[in-house]
Scaffold this motif. Structure first.
Motif, PDB file in Angstrom:
ATOM      1  N   TYR A  55       0.852  -1.192   0.000  1.00  8.90           N
ATOM      2  CA  TYR A  55       0.000   0.000   0.000  1.00  8.90           C
ATOM      3  C   TYR A  55       0.880   1.231   0.000  1.00  8.90           C
ATOM      4  N   GLU A  56       0.556   2.176  -0.841  1.00  7.19           N
ATOM      5  CA  GLU A  56       1.331   3.402  -0.927  1.00  7.19           C
ATOM      6  C   GLU A  56       0.401   4.582  -1.131  1.00  7.19           C
TER       7      GLU A  56
ATOM      8  N   PRO B   3      -5.649  -2.362   1.740  1.00  5.74           N
ATOM      9  CA  PRO B   3      -5.390  -1.173   2.560  1.00  5.74           C
ATOM     10  C   PRO B   3      -4.698  -1.576   3.858  1.00  5.74           C
ATOM     11  N   PRO B   4      -4.070  -0.631   4.543  1.00  7.08           N
ATOM     12  CA  PRO B   4      -3.439  -0.938   5.822  1.00  7.08           C
ATOM     13  C   PRO B   4      -4.499  -1.214   6.882  1.00  7.08           C
ATOM     14  N   PRO B   5      -4.100  -1.772   8.028  1.00  3.53           N
ATOM     15  CA  PRO B   5      -5.082  -2.097   9.075  1.00  3.53           C
ATOM     16  C   PRO B   5      -5.936  -0.917   9.508  1.00  3.53           C
TER      17      PRO B   5
ATOM     18  N   ASP C 103     -10.753 -13.938   3.922  1.00 10.11           N
ATOM     19  CA  ASP C 103      -9.784 -13.033   4.540  1.00 10.11           C
ATOM     20  C   ASP C 103      -9.598 -11.776   3.682  1.00 10.11           C
ATOM     21  N   VAL C 104      -9.468 -11.955   2.374  1.00 10.53           N
ATOM     22  CA  VAL C 104      -9.329 -10.807   1.465  1.00 10.53           C
ATOM     23  C   VAL C 104     -10.575  -9.935   1.525  1.00 10.53           C
ATOM     24  N   TYR C 105     -11.735 -10.562   1.499  1.00  8.65           N
ATOM     25  CA  TYR C 105     -12.988  -9.804   1.550  1.00  8.65           C
ATOM     26  C   TYR C 105     -13.058  -8.953   2.810  1.00  8.65           C
ATOM     27  N   ARG C 106     -12.815  -9.563   3.954  1.00 10.91           N
ATOM     28  CA  ARG C 106     -12.953  -8.836   5.224  1.00 10.91           C
ATOM     29  C   ARG C 106     -11.955  -7.683   5.311  1.00 10.91           C
ATOM     30  N   LYS C 107     -10.735  -7.928   4.866  1.00  4.69           N
ATOM     31  CA  LYS C 107      -9.723  -6.879   4.951  1.00  4.69           C
ATOM     32  C   LYS C 107     -10.009  -5.742   3.980  1.00  4.69           C
ATOM     33  N   ALA C 108     -10.462  -6.065   2.779  1.00  6.84           N
ATOM     34  CA  ALA C 108     -10.753  -5.011   1.799  1.00  6.84           C
ATOM     35  C   ALA C 108     -11.965  -4.191   2.226  1.00  6.84           C
ATOM     36  N   ILE C 109     -13.094  -4.846   2.439  1.00  5.24           N
ATOM     37  CA  ILE C 109     -14.331  -4.140   2.778  1.00  5.24           C
ATOM     38  C   ILE C 109     -14.219  -3.476   4.150  1.00  5.24           C
ATOM     39  N   GLY C 110     -13.598  -4.176   5.095  1.00  6.41           N
ATOM     40  CA  GLY C 110     -13.480  -3.641   6.441  1.00  6.41           C
ATOM     41  C   GLY C 110     -12.512  -2.480   6.565  1.00  6.41           C
ATOM     42  N   ARG C 111     -11.697  -2.264   5.531  1.00  6.32           N
ATOM     43  CA  ARG C 111     -10.727  -1.175   5.565  1.00  6.32           C
ATOM     44  C   ARG C 111     -11.055  -0.081   4.544  1.00  6.32           C
TER      45      ARG C 111
END
Length: 549
Positions: A226-227, A245-247, A292-300
């Motif tokens: 991510y940049e 995205p970052p956490p 895992d990808v879904y949760r991290k993308a949508i959740g971020r």
């Protein structure tokens, strides 16, 4: 033989001007526009990679060193574009991106610029037209992808896409954005991972905005991390390939040349391995990986588009379709066949600014309480102020629970003028809003002066699906073990508004008295459940309130 035609009559005034010379450079939005808001609400998409690579069996990296296959190679004998989009609908997907022309340069429509297209193949179906038709049929927002690399053009002319005004790419893009109605986004691919001439990107961006001003451009800029730097400029959406995205989430306000722009983000998820590059056998990814990808993308705070690969027959393979449906079920997006016995709960919570006065807050309560008499889609509304003893409300003080018969009711409510008018009263004093929607039990009726205990769960990104299922079952079983619980309903968030702060699950418990709630909180069965929950829990939010009619 190359097709010949008169092109100018097809052009808009803006596109015609571009053919004659440069337009004034357009630029992305400096605030959240209606077009961006619509895109953010779509949230979840499908990216369809279909065309000559599906037939040829060689990866894109080979196209500049190998003779291109003739158009006769394209022969999808069971082409079923409707099946692709019907699957997307069942999987809870809201937008779809079609790769209209990949790196080979083979066009999935009858382009007047080239004979390297479907019209010169055994199957002459206008895939772009069928795709848009299916999207409109199923309520999916249609989007296009268009490659900066075109091997057929480069091998024939020695030139690149958008290297000058009035070029081949300008004409093709004008066909796409003039002949198929409104398009939500258009991806530009084929710029590689290094530097790329900014003037060529600007030329493409300007053309899109001259043809369809509300169409968002997505400049694909694959990155290993991510940049904050916008390497492909201008773009309306930050697209870094599979990079997440970052956490702390994607920061929508991005800087470029000292100016601030509002730039949403999209993540490209994969349903399969990249078999053609590595010489492997096609296989779908494990469910836990895509969850895992879904949760991290949508959740971020990013959109997610899952990449699928229809086969050489023109069908979406059963294993890819099954994975999308399993993913939808795991994250609560599955388009249910029936909602008999269910109603749609729409939960809205506000955190007010410290400067908000009691009178201003009461004005918001009054405005919202009046909505059921103005919007017939609202079956009921109950509200209250937080009185949870647990201190887990994150500052949210006011709860409003709307009930709709179905999604059509919510769809009518959200853009309704009377609902939008509440914003004028609310915005000056609102610090944050939290929204969760889920399918609730129609047998649990609105009641005055009962104690609602609402628990919202955000699971760790690496939490296995089977462990989340066990948590769901264990929570739902608590009323059988703790008689003080009058009722319990739960569901997985399906709100289109992206205000869920990464929380996916809501459990609503009802108590008759505060004493009953105390018994529940101290009960050994509840404590055992919390112990079971803790290893997979990222965050919990709790809001309690006495219902007001």
């Amino acid at each position: 033989m190359m097709k010949h035609y008169s092109f100018l009559p097809l052009l808009t005034v803006g596109a015609a001007a571009m053919l004659c010379g440069p337009l004034r450079a357009a630029e992305p939005a400096t605030e959240r526009t209606p077009a961006i808001a619509r895109y953010e609400k779509l949230q979840y998409g499908m990216w369809i990679n279909f065309g000559m690579m599906s037939m040829w069996g060689k990866h894109y990296t080979k196209i500049r060193t190998s003779p291109l296959p003739p158009p006769e190679t394209y022969n999808p004998t069971e082409l079923d574009v409707d099946q692709w989009i019907a699957t997307a609908k069942k999987a809870g997907i809201r937008y779809a991106v079609l790769d209209t022309k990949g790196w080979h340069g083979f066009c999935l429509w009858d382009s007047k610029t080239t004979d390297y297209d479907v019209a010169a193949s055994p199957v002459k179906t206008d895939v772009v037209g069928e795709f848009v038709k299916a999207c409109r049929k199923y309520g999916i927002a249609p989007c296009f992808s268009f490659s900066f690399v075109d091997a057929s053009y480069e091998q024939r002319t020695g030139r690149r896409m958008f290297d000058r005004p009035n070029d081949y790419a300008t004409k093709q893009l004008t066909e796409l954005l003039s002949n198929y109605g409104p398009i939500t986004t258009i991806w530009f691919d084929g710029m590689g991972g290094g530097e790329f001439p900014q003037e060529r990107i600007q030329r493409a961006y300007d053309l899109v905005k001259s043809l369809q001003p509300d169409c968002l451009t997505v400049m694909h800029a694959p990155s290993r991390g991510y940049e904050r730097k916008l390497r492909r400029w201008p773009t309306d959406v930050l697209q870094l390939g599979q990079t997440l995205p970052p956490p702390e989430g994607h920061n929508l306000w991005m800087q470029h040349n000292g100016k601030t722009y509002y730039i949403p983000m999209e993540v490209l998820g994969w349903t399969t391995n990249l078999a053609l590059r590595k010489g492997e056998t096609w296989k779908t990814k494990p469910l836990d990986v895509v969850v895992d990808v879904y949760r991290k993308a949508i959740g971020r705070r990013a959109n997610l588009a899952m990449l699928v690969w229809p086969n050489r027959q023109g069908k979406l393979p059963a294993d890819q379709a099954a994975l999308l449906l399993k993913l939808a079920e795991a994250v609560g997006r599955k388009q249910a066949e029936s909602k008999q016995g269910k109603v749609l709960r729409h939960l809205v919570f506000f955190r007010y600014k410290k400067t908000a006065s009691p009178a201003q807050i009461q004005a918001v309560v009054d405005a919202l309480s009046a909505l059921p008499s103005k919007i017939d889609a609202i079956q009921s509304l109950q509200w209250g102020t937080n009185n949870s003893p647990e201190g887990l409300n994150d500052g949210f003080t006011h709860a409003f629970v709307f009930t709709f018969k179905d999604e059509a009711g919510r769809k009518k409510y959200l853009p309704h003028p009377d609902h939008l008018a509440v914003g004028k009263v609310l915005r000056p004093i609102m610090d944050a809003v939290f929204v969760i929607d889920y399918w609730g039990d129609a047998d649990i009726k609105p009641e005055s002066h009962v104690l609602r205990h609402m628990v919202f769960l955000k699971f760790k990104a690496d939490a296995p699906v089977e462990k989340i299922k066990r948590v769901e079952a264990a929570f739902a079983a608590l009323p059988e073990k703790i008689p003080e619980i009058k009722s319990l309903e739960w569901g997985v968030n399906n709100s289109p508004e992206s205000h869920n702060d990464g929380f996916t699950h809501c459990f609503t418990l009802t108590f008759q008295t505060e004493k009953d709630r105390s018994v529940y909180l101290d009960h050994p069965e509840h404590k055992a459940f919390v112990k079971m929950l803790r290893p997979v829990l990222d965050k919990v939010r709790v809001i309690d309130f006495w219902t007001e009619p």
